[in-house]
Design a protein around this motif. Structure first.
Motif, PDB file in Angstrom:
ATOM      1  N   HIS A  91       0.841  -1.208   0.000  1.00 50.22           N
ATOM      2  CA  HIS A  91       0.000   0.000   0.000  1.00 50.22           C
ATOM      3  C   HIS A  91       0.875   1.256   0.000  1.00 50.22           C
ATOM      4  CE1 HIS A  91      -3.278   2.751   0.913  1.00 50.22           C
ATOM      5  NE2 HIS A  91      -2.459   3.282   1.805  1.00 50.22           N
ATOM      6  N   LYS A 136       2.493   1.791  -3.404  1.00 51.04           N
ATOM      7  CA  LYS A 136       1.549   2.251  -4.428  1.00 51.04           C
ATOM      8  C   LYS A 136       1.063   3.673  -4.201  1.00 51.04           C
ATOM      9  CE  LYS A 136      -0.600  -2.023  -6.025  1.00 51.04           C
ATOM     10  NZ  LYS A 136      -1.871  -2.740  -6.126  1.00 51.04           N
ATOM     11  N   ASN A 137       0.919   4.080  -2.939  1.00 50.65           N
ATOM     12  CA  ASN A 137       0.220   5.320  -2.628  1.00 50.65           C
ATOM     13  C   ASN A 137       1.065   6.441  -2.034  1.00 50.65           C
ATOM     14  OD1 ASN A 137      -2.582   4.428  -3.266  1.00 50.65           O
ATOM     15  ND2 ASN A 137      -2.055   2.892  -1.731  1.00 50.65           N
TER      16      ASN A 137
END
Length: 117
Positions: free
Chosen positions: A19, A22-23
């Motif tokens: 996560h 990706k973010n």
């Protein structure tokens, strides 16, 4: 969620890292800098002691970046409006990442001085 088996706990941790990758641009930037540092240290031909310190510094920075991201996400979820106390908490977590990052730069400079002489 408590008392999960090891495979589940490992999966949770890997999902968190995935996560963040990706973010979070800060996490990706820290990973890129870690790769650059590893290549640089390889090029310098440092000894095992220096490698050990480098890996620990990289791990600390990435772990702190994950902790900072989790604090920000939780604070934003619980209190989406701007709040002075939450801002302080988020700033403190970001400051922890900054301190580790500055220490990493100092370490790289000192290592370079040591191996260039």
């Amino acid at each position: 969620m408590k008392n999960q088996n090891f495979a589940n706990r490992l999966s949770f941790a890997l999902n968190g890292i995935k996560h963040a990758f990706k973010n979070e641009s800060s996490f990706r930037a820290q990973l890129l800098l870690a790769v650059i540092a590893i290549v640089y240290f390889y090029w310098l031909g440092v000894t095992m002691v220096w490698w050990t310190i480098l890996i620990m510094i990289i791990a600390l920075i990435l772990a702190m970046e994950l902790l900072n991201t989790s604090i920000e996400a939780l604070a934003d979820h619980l209190h989406p409006e701007v709040h002075p106390t939450i801002k302080i908490v988020k700033d403190l977590a970001a400051g922890a990442v900054l301190i580790l990052s500055v220490a990493a730069v100092i370490f790289a400079v000192l290592t370079s001085i040591n191996f260039w002489h």
